[in-house]
Scaffold this motif. Structure first.
Motif, PDB file in Angstrom:
ATOM      1  N   PHE A 134       0.836  -1.196   0.000  1.00  0.00           N
ATOM      2  CA  PHE A 134       0.000   0.000   0.000  1.00  0.00           C
ATOM      3  C   PHE A 134       0.873   1.250   0.000  1.00  0.00           C
ATOM      4  N   SER A 135       1.873   1.242   0.860  1.00  0.00           N
ATOM      5  CA  SER A 135       2.726   2.427   0.960  1.00  0.00           C
ATOM      6  C   SER A 135       3.549   2.627  -0.310  1.00  0.00           C
TER       7      SER A 135
ATOM      8  N   MET B  72      -0.180   0.314 -14.007  1.00  0.00           N
ATOM      9  CA  MET B  72      -0.746  -0.818 -13.276  1.00  0.00           C
ATOM     10  C   MET B  72      -1.162  -1.930 -14.227  1.00  0.00           C
ATOM     11  N   THR B  73      -1.852  -1.559 -15.308  1.00  0.00           N
ATOM     12  CA  THR B  73      -2.267  -2.583 -16.273  1.00  0.00           C
ATOM     13  C   THR B  73      -1.050  -3.312 -16.842  1.00  0.00           C
ATOM     14  N   ALA B  74      -0.038  -2.541 -17.220  1.00  0.00           N
ATOM     15  CA  ALA B  74       1.143  -3.160 -17.834  1.00  0.00           C
ATOM     16  C   ALA B  74       1.846  -4.069 -16.830  1.00  0.00           C
TER      17      ALA B  74
ATOM     18  N   PRO C  63      -3.898  -3.263  -2.735  1.00  0.00           N
ATOM     19  CA  PRO C  63      -3.022  -2.120  -2.418  1.00  0.00           C
ATOM     20  C   PRO C  63      -3.100  -1.030  -3.475  1.00  0.00           C
ATOM     21  N   LYS C  64      -3.224  -1.442  -4.750  1.00  0.00           N
ATOM     22  CA  LYS C  64      -3.278  -0.438  -5.817  1.00  0.00           C
ATOM     23  C   LYS C  64      -4.576   0.359  -5.717  1.00  0.00           C
TER      24      LYS C  64
ATOM     25  N   GLY D  68     -10.289   7.859  -8.433  1.00  0.00           N
ATOM     26  CA  GLY D  68      -9.104   7.056  -8.140  1.00  0.00           C
ATOM     27  C   GLY D  68      -9.444   5.586  -8.019  1.00  0.00           C
ATOM     28  N   PHE D  69     -10.538   5.317  -7.292  1.00  0.00           N
ATOM     29  CA  PHE D  69     -10.991   3.943  -7.119  1.00  0.00           C
ATOM     30  C   PHE D  69     -11.303   3.311  -8.481  1.00  0.00           C
ATOM     31  N   LEU D  70     -12.033   4.051  -9.334  1.00  0.00           N
ATOM     32  CA  LEU D  70     -12.425   3.516 -10.644  1.00  0.00           C
ATOM     33  C   LEU D  70     -11.203   3.243 -11.522  1.00  0.00           C
ATOM     34  N   ILE D  71     -10.283   4.201 -11.562  1.00  0.00           N
ATOM     35  CA  ILE D  71      -9.105   4.052 -12.421  1.00  0.00           C
ATOM     36  C   ILE D  71      -8.309   2.814 -12.014  1.00  0.00           C
ATOM     37  N   ALA D  72      -8.085   2.658 -10.706  1.00  0.00           N
ATOM     38  CA  ALA D  72      -7.277   1.520 -10.248  1.00  0.00           C
ATOM     39  C   ALA D  72      -8.011   0.207 -10.487  1.00  0.00           C
ATOM     40  N   LEU D  73      -9.317   0.199 -10.218  1.00  0.00           N
ATOM     41  CA  LEU D  73     -10.081  -1.038 -10.401  1.00  0.00           C
ATOM     42  C   LEU D  73     -10.068  -1.457 -11.872  1.00  0.00           C
TER      43      LEU D  73
END
Lengths: 365, 251
Positions: free
Chosen positions: A146-147, A218-220, A248-249, A311-316
């Protein structure tokens, strides 16, 4: 290296020299044309050929109309080479047809959108279950990951989001000031900048930046982990991939985005105040003391809430697209592109929904 | 005397402070099959990459077919590379292209052959490696390990090279498949007559190919010769490598 030689003598064609792909390519007069230009041929003599590779064998076989000529003098080795060509199955190989009808394309697109939505819901459900699990087993909370993600997606994005915010702030303030001056409505610059930046521009701007910066990364990353079977390795070690990789992401970006929104909005307001100072002779003191009166505090809460949701949507989305990369380079690049494009589109759609549901909030009375 | 296919003289390879090859010489004559063996880290793969021109030795000359591999003329460099084929350990198939397009790729790069011609050649190569035409439409991700090796071999053989380089051709295959693959390479070698240099750990592969052996140790080629000659040499590296082989022969 020899060259392919061809002599026609009273209806009989004698070939000699080296008949290989390399020598055919190097030869000055094109042997293909020479073979095609042959008229009636009674017999073939290949005894002088030193080397015949399969490319030349295919060429000869095609010249012969795909059957053995009636009179042929040839050594057994060369005959073996030609026999391999002769033994080929006549049907063409099944080459996949990449073309698609319009109906097929629309259908496939719809199905893939539905599949992705289903996957998103599934991943979301998994994360909720994981959260319950972590509440009961707090020792398994992946603080380190997470950090690390917070640092990568948040702290390292500070300079670029400040720069972009500052420049956008200057531009909007400058252009608005030009218009407002003609009406003598200079005072409203604070209202325009305050509401538009804090409520709308800040969150959307940062979302687009973060989608391009962290979403694609993140995707890559997850995609490559899938290609190299690292994700499977995690599972076999008894480590949940959602808890250790996805959660964590998602958590880090949900926390980092509102902070980035505040940071970027502040930087944009600073830029706006600077342009107002140049154009309208507003002092900084005046600009920032006017700001709380012109912009009700609800706008800040709306901006922060938007940041967290975006932020939540982008990471998910980034994780969902990454987890479904197929093990080839094409799929990886397609999925990364799709992740960023979908994230930005979805952010704008959700922003519109926000605008509808918060239409009665935060407007100056 | 014929010109050697590979002629490496006075090769020094150094990676930072580590000297991998020290004044190494290595020659391969046309039609020979040579297995490079040696412990891990003895520089087998480095040597193979130097033959391919992917790495340049710190010092020394590499000549393939009598031409300097590092000729400054790009056309001549390309022409040398078209005369050799390489089978990578993991296949290194282009994952975005189908089996058919993978094999057709080197043929298309020549910009000389028409599509019909290419199609027949691809079919021919597929038949050579004992794959069926229906496999042509598959993508590399859909293939099993043995099939990947076969397709990669078909691609390496697409231009009918005079020199075929193999990096661990049987690694990752089960014993039966690996035996079949060795048999396949041997038959193709007999039919087309190319020179083969391979890196391997597997004695059965060396045996199956009936190949000569070059042992890399002490930063040089310790010995190059037939399997019997090599096994006869009294040296710790050879004892270690061929121990099982000896035991089996004794039994």
């Amino acid at each position: 290296m020899g060259t392919p030689l061809l002599v026609q003598n009273a209806g009989e064609v004698s070939l000699s020299g080296t008949w290989t792909l390399v020598s055919l390519m190097a030869s000055d007069q094109d042997p293909r044309r020479a073979l095609a230009a042959l008229g009636q041929v009674q017999g073939w003599n290949l005894l002088g050929v030193e080397r015949l590779d399969s490319a030349a064998a295919v060429l000869l076989w095609r010249t012969w109309g795909r059957r053995w000529p009636e009179r042929l003098e040839i050594s057994p080795t060369l005959r073996a080479t030609l026999e391999r060509v002769a033994d080929l199955p006549p049907e063409p190989p099944a080459v996949r047809d990449y073309r698609d009808s319009l109906v097929g394309r629309v259908g496939r697109l719809t199905l893939s959108i539905l599949r992705n939505m289903l996957g998103l819901v599934e991943l979301y459900g998994r994360l909720v279950l994981d959260l319950f699990f972590l509440c009961r087993h707090p020792r398994d909370i992946p603080w380190k990951e997470f950090s690390a993600n917070l640092y990568k997606a948040g702290a390292q994005a500070l300079p670029v989001s400040a720069l972009v915010g500052f420049l956008i702030g200057i531009t909007i303030s400058y252009l608005s000031a030009l218009q407002l001056k003609t009406y003598g409505a200079d005072l409203f610059i604070v209202n325009i900048l305050g509401i538009s930046i804090i409520r709308e521009l800040g969150p959307v701007l940062v979302a687009v930046l973060v989608a391009g910066r962290s979403g694609s990364a993140m995707t890559a990353q997850i995609g490559v982990m899938r290609v190299t079977e690292e994700i499977d390795a995690l599972s076999t070690l008894g480590v949940s991939r959602t808890i250790r990789v996805v959660l964590p992401k998602v958590a880090a970006l949900t926390v980092a985005m509102p902070l980035l929104v505040v940071w970027s909005s502040a930087s944009a307001l600073l830029g706006g105040a600077l342009a107002a100072f140049w154009q309208l002779d507003f002092s900084f003191n005046y600009f920032f003391s006017m700001l709380p009166k012109a912009v009700p505090i609800a706008n800040l809460w709306i901006g922060l809430a938007k940041g967290a949701v975006f932020g939540f949507l982008i990471a998910l989305l980034a994780c969902q697209f990454g987890l479904h990369v197929r093990p080839n380079t094409e799929s990886l690049s397609m999925r990364t592109t799709a992740s960023v494009v979908t994230a930005i589109t979805l952010v704008i759609i959700v922003d519109a929904v926000f605008a509808i549901f918060t239409r009665n909030l935060g407007m100056p009375s | 005397m014929q010109m050697p296919v590979i002629d490496m003289q006075g090769i020094w390879s150094q990676y930072r402070e580590v000297v991998i090859h020290k004044d190494l010489s290595f020659q391969v004559q046309p039609g020979e099959v040579v297995s490079l063996v040696g412990g891990s880290g003895s520089g087998k793969t480095t040597l193979l990459r130097e033959i391919l021109g992917l790495l340049r030795p710190t010092r020394g000359s590499v000549r393939l077919f009598g031409t300097d591999l590092h000729d400054p003329d790009p056309i001549r460099q390309r022409d040398i590379r078209r005369r050799l084929g390489m089978l990578f350990q993991q296949g290194a198939l282009f994952s975005a292209l189908s089996v058919y397009d993978n094999i057709a790729f080197p043929l298309r790069e020549l910009r000389f052959l028409d599509e019909d011609w290419i199609r027949e050649l691809v079919l021919l190569k597929l038949a050579m490696v004992e794959l069926e035409p229906k496999h042509a439409a598959l993508m590399p991700a859909e293939l099993s390990g043995g099939m990947i090796k076969r397709v990669a071999l078909a691609r390496a053989l697409a231009l009918e090279p005079e020199l075929l380089l193999l990096d661990e051709p049987t690694a990752g295959l089960d014993p039966v498949r690996s035996q079949n693959f060795v048999q396949l390479i041997k038959e193709l070698q007999r039919a087309i007559g190319f020179t083969v240099v391979l890196v391997t750990h597997d004695i059965d592969t060396i045996y199956g190919l009936g190949s000569d052996v070059a042992v890399l140790a002490e930063q040089r080629i310790l010995i190059q010769g037939s399997l019997d000659q090599v096994v006869a040499l009294d040296h710790p590296v050879i004892h270690q490598f061929f121990e099982n082989h000896r035991n089996r022969s004794a039994a």
